[in-house]
Structure formats: structure tokens, C-alpha cells
Scaffold this motif. Structure first.
Motif, mmCIF file in Angstrom:
data_model
loop_
_atom_site.group_PDB
_atom_site.id
_atom_site.type_symbol
_atom_site.label_atom_id
_atom_site.label_comp_id
_atom_site.label_asym_id
_atom_site.label_seq_id
_atom_site.Cartn_x
_atom_site.Cartn_y
_atom_site.Cartn_z
ATOM 1 N N GLN A 53 40.403 24.723 38.785
ATOM 2 C CA GLN A 53 41.002 25.895 39.426
ATOM 3 C C GLN A 53 40.439 27.189 38.836
ATOM 4 O O GLN A 53 40.194 28.165 39.571
ATOM 5 C CB GLN A 53 42.522 25.856 39.273
ATOM 6 N N ARG A 54 40.209 27.196 37.520
ATOM 7 C CA ARG A 54 39.636 28.384 36.878
ATOM 8 C C ARG A 54 38.216 28.645 37.397
ATOM 9 O O ARG A 54 37.829 29.794 37.625
ATOM 10 C CB ARG A 54 39.597 28.182 35.364
ATOM 11 N N ASN B 207 34.556 31.919 40.637
ATOM 12 C CA ASN B 207 33.549 32.064 41.692
ATOM 13 C C ASN B 207 33.975 33.080 42.746
ATOM 14 O O ASN B 207 33.123 33.719 43.384
ATOM 15 C CB ASN B 207 33.272 30.709 42.352
ATOM 16 N N GLN B 208 35.270 33.242 42.917
ATOM 17 C CA GLN B 208 35.756 34.235 43.883
ATOM 18 C C GLN B 208 35.469 35.659 43.438
ATOM 19 O O GLN B 208 35.425 36.577 44.265
ATOM 20 C CB GLN B 208 37.257 34.047 44.108
ATOM 21 N N THR B 209 35.262 35.857 42.142
ATOM 22 C CA THR B 209 34.937 37.194 41.636
ATOM 23 C C THR B 209 33.448 37.511 41.740
ATOM 24 O O THR B 209 33.045 38.652 41.518
ATOM 25 C CB THR B 209 35.370 37.325 40.168
ATOM 26 N N THR C 283 24.062 31.938 45.900
ATOM 27 C CA THR C 283 24.846 31.186 46.868
ATOM 28 C C THR C 283 24.119 30.999 48.192
ATOM 29 O O THR C 283 24.187 29.922 48.802
ATOM 30 C CB THR C 283 26.195 31.880 47.116
ATOM 31 N N ARG D 295 29.812 37.870 43.765
ATOM 32 C CA ARG D 295 29.394 38.275 45.103
ATOM 33 C C ARG D 295 28.237 37.442 45.635
ATOM 34 O O ARG D 295 28.231 37.046 46.798
ATOM 35 C CB ARG D 295 28.992 39.760 45.105
ATOM 36 N N THR E 130 27.012 31.399 42.568
ATOM 37 C CA THR E 130 27.966 30.289 42.440
ATOM 38 C C THR E 130 27.759 29.634 41.077
ATOM 39 O O THR E 130 26.627 29.378 40.667
ATOM 40 C CB THR E 130 27.757 29.236 43.542
ATOM 41 N N ASP F 150 36.969 27.765 40.337
ATOM 42 C CA ASP F 150 37.084 28.276 41.711
ATOM 43 C C ASP F 150 37.498 29.741 41.714
ATOM 44 O O ASP F 150 36.949 30.555 42.476
ATOM 45 C CB ASP F 150 38.105 27.450 42.499
ATOM 46 N N LYS F 151 38.437 30.084 40.861
ATOM 47 C CA LYS F 151 38.905 31.471 40.782
ATOM 48 C C LYS F 151 37.804 32.392 40.279
ATOM 49 O O LYS F 151 37.641 33.524 40.764
ATOM 50 C CB LYS F 151 40.130 31.550 39.862
#
Length: 417
Positions: A245-246, A251-253, A68, A255, A258, A248-249
Motif C-alpha cells: 500500500q505504501r 507512486n501516486q506522488t 511510466t 508524475r 513508476t 502504491d501511495k
């Protein structure tokens, strides 16, 4: 009256053979080009067995991950962990199937009695057999219990069975795939490579190999897994939003990484999109171009034929013939030429699609030897309806203006010419 029109049309053909032959050739070539464009698009996009869910299928494509902070360490693909995080238990999907790419691998029998060569092999999950409509000649697809247990089972095509085992019923025999033994549980009828997604020669159990769990790249996001999603009726748009949405979710997991992916419909996946244009629009424009340009030249040819008959038109109008009856006569005469050219064009389109099928259907060189064209791919009622509809429209627009112009001449002008 109709019989008389046909007699006159035949006589005019004999008197103006050169122009008449040019009209027939122009009509047949333009109809052939338009039909080839239509048939190439239709064969690549319609719901046809075994690819019976094309209209609402979406394919994972162009997946990649990177660091990222500086967008380095870029890796393509996704592993099973990533694929399940995105596609597992989608509320807008009726089917989800995980698989790998179609790779060439060395295949031979355990006893070594048949051919030993590289064949197209794809690792698939249990849902693959619900996604596509294969014709099983012997045996069955591998069961859920076999998939969950990671059993080394495989399904092969009829031709593979004959070449490797010298028999079409190879159920229970052992096939070595890259020297790894697989028990044959089913034999299916050969699949044409025209069905680029469903086509293969050997399908092995995805969960039976370490490639099923292979992960690499930043935070072990990348891998060799892909998936196909079939949307529920009327929920294609909702499915695309849910997958975004999946992602994006997911990617939030992560660190430091991306993940990105593109989902493509079957049509976009199959056809090259020029300038982001819809393939359907592109093929429609091509068909129109193939019809409009020859129609302009045919209008000139029709006028050339009619110019030789000005005196005939003047005499007919002198005896009370209306402009409407003159137009109707010439349109019927031209219709006979168009009908002959249209029939020839349909036959030319079938021949062109068969001879140049690999190029027209976008089949790669690796699959071209397995490209089979069944008779029903050509002789479908909708193709004939569209073909003759095009013939009628072609007749109308190419001949109407010159016929209308000539029939509008007054008696004196017509007799002078």
C-alpha cells in the motif's frame, strides 16, 4: 535377551563382512547427506546471534524505477526519500533499519602504522544495533545524538582493530575509510560471514556522508539505500500488505516515474528459490531423496544376508519360534549396523559441512576467507535428536520389508532354501 541379540549381530557381521560394511557405508552416506541438507538450511534460517530476528525479518530487494510511459530510463535501488516513504513508521513493524550495501573500501589508520587494505564497509543507521545482537568488546554503538548530528563515527571488528591499530581496544582512534576520517566508538567480536546480512568489518554512520542523501534517475527516486523490516509477532502478512500500500501511495506522488520493489523474507533472501519453490520444501525433498534411494539398495543387501539364513529360520520355526520373534531378532541385528552407520554419518555430515562450508552455506567468494564455524553450530541438541531419529526410521523402512518377507516363509520352504 538383548545381550544375546547383540552377540548374534556381531557374529553375523563377522560372517557377512562385505554386505555388513556396505550397509554401514550406505547408511552413513545417506544420513550424512540428509544431515548436511538439514544443517545447511538450519544454519541459514534459524534465529542465531547476531541475526536474532531472522524468522520475522524482511529485506528490500530488487528495487527499480522507470519512466511510466515507455518503461525507459530504468534505475536500480532507491534513495533515502523513497525508502522512508515506504518503510518509515510502519504500524506492523517493530524495527526498521536503513543501510547501504556491503562494499569494499580502503581502510587504514591515521598514523599509518597498521595494514592498509580494502575491507568490507557498510553504512548503517542507529536502529542497526537494535536489529542485530553484536558482542561489544570495547566501547559502544554510535548514539542517536551522533546519528542525528551526522558525526563521523564507526564501529569495527576485533580483527580489524588488531590489523589496523595493533591493539584490540581501538576506541577513540581514527580510521581512514577511503581517506575520510572516522572516530572509532566501538569494537565488536568478529562476525562470521555465514551471517551474510550482519557480517561486516567496518560500520560507519549512515548520516555522516553525502551518499546518505544521494538521489538519481527519473524524479530522483533511485539511490543506494536499502532497508530491513522486522514484523511484529504474528503480523508478517499484514506487514507485506502495508508495504504494498505504501508503494502504491508513493507512486501516486510521482508524475512520470513508476517505482517497484520486492520484499523477501530472510529464508527467501538467503536461499535460491528453484522454480519459485519454498526453500524449506526444497531442502526437505532433498533430505527425503537422500534417504529413500539408499534405503531401496539397503533392502536388497538385507535380503541377500537373510537369504543365507533360510535354514536357520526354518529350524527356529520348527522349534516353535513365532514370526514376530524372528522379525524382532533380525531388526535388532540390523539396528546395530544402522546405529554404527548413523553415528558415522553424523560425523561425516559435520566434516562435510566444515570442509565445504562456503559452497553449502551459499557464502560468496568475497566473504569466504571470513567464514568461521563455531562449535555450537555443529553440536546442537536438536541436530543429534534428528540424526538418531533418522537412523531409527532408516533402520525400520530399509529392513522391515525383507525381514517380514523372509519370516513369513513356512518351515518346509525355509529348510529347502
Amino acid at each position: 535377551m538383548v545381550k544375546q541379540y547383540f552377540k548374534q549381530a556381531f557374529m553375523q557381521f563377522r560372517q557377512n563382512r562385505f554386505y555388513s560394511i556396505l550397509i554401514i557405508i550406505s547408511t552413513s552416506v545417506s544420513i550424512a547427506f540428509a544431515m548436511v541438507a538439514y544443517m545447511a538450511y538450519s544454519l541459514g534460517s534459524d534465529d542465531l546471534p547476531p541475526e536474532v530476528h531472522r524468522s520475522n525479518s524482511f529485506y528490500s530487494d530488487d528495487e527499480w524505477s522507470y519512466r511510466t510511459d515507455n518503461q525507459s530510463n530504468m534505475n536500480s535501488g532507491m534513495c533515502m526519500k523513497t525508502a522512508k516513504a515506504i518503510a518509515d513508521s510502519l504500524t506492523s513493524a517493530q524495527l526498521v533499519s536503513f543501510h547501504t550495501r556491503n562494499y569494499p573500501r580502503t581502510c587504514q589508520s591515521m598514523g599509518g602504522e597498521g595494514d592498509r587494505k580494502r575491507r568490507r564497509v557498510r553504512m548503517v543507521d542507529r536502529e542497526w544495533w537494535s536489529l542485530f545482537q553484536y558482542d561489544f568488546l570495547f566501547g559502544r554503538p554510535f548514539l542517536k545524538e551522533e546519528y542525528d548530528a551526522g558525526s563521523k563515527v564507526a564501529v569495527i571488528t576485533e580483527r580489524t582493530a588488531k590489523e589496523v591499530f595493533h591493539t584490540d581496544n581501538a576506541v577513540g582512534r581514527t580510521l581512514l575509510v577511503n581517506f575520510i576520517p572516522y572516530t572509532i566508538c566501538g569494537v565488536v567480536r568478529d562476525v562470521s560471514s555465514q551471517f551474510s546480512v550482519a557480517y561486516c568489518e567496518v560500520w560507519t554512520n549512515l548520516s555522516s556522508t553525502t551518499e546518505y542523501e544521494a538521489m538519481y534517475g527519473s524524479e530522483y527516486v533511485a539511490g543506494e539505500i536499502r532497508f530491513i523490516v522486522v514484523a511484529k509477532d504474528g503480523k508478517c502478512e499484514e506487514l507485506g500488505q502495508e508495504i504494498e500500500q505504501r508503494i502504491d501511495k508513493f507512486n501516486q506522488t510521482l508524475r512520470e516515474t513508476t517505482f517497484e520493489a520486492n520484499m523477501r523474507s530472510h529464508t527467501d533472501y538467503t536461499f535460491y528459490s528453484l522454480f519459485e519453490m519454498s526453500p524449506m520444501v526444497m531442502y526437505f525433498l532433498l533430505a527425503c531423496i537422500f534417504l529413500i534411494i539408499p534405503a531401496m539398495s539397503i533392502s536388497g543387501l538385507v535380503y541377500s544376508i537373510l537369504s543365507k539364513r533360510f535354514s536357520e529360520i526354518g529350524i527356529r520355526k520348527a522349534y516353535g519360534a513365532s514370526a514376530r520373534s524372528v522379525i524382532w531378532q533380525f531388526l535388532n541385528e540390523n539396528f546395530l549396523l544402522t546405529l554404527v552407520g548413523g553415528l558415522l554419518g553424523v560425523l561425516l555430515s559435520f566434516g562435510a559441512l566444515y570442509l565445504f562450508r562456503g559452497w553449502l552455506l551459499g557464502v560468496s567468494f568475497a566473504y569466504s576467507s571470513d567464514l568461521q564455524m563455531e562449535w555450537w553450530m555443529f553440536f546442537r541438541p536438536v541436530v543429534f535428536v534428528i540424526a538418531f531419529s533418522l537412523c531409527l526410521l532408516f533402520n525400520l523402512f530399509s529392513a522391515l520389508f525383507p525381514v517380514w518377507y523372509v519370516s513369513g516363509k513356512n518351515i518346509v520352504e525355509a529348510l529347502k532354501d
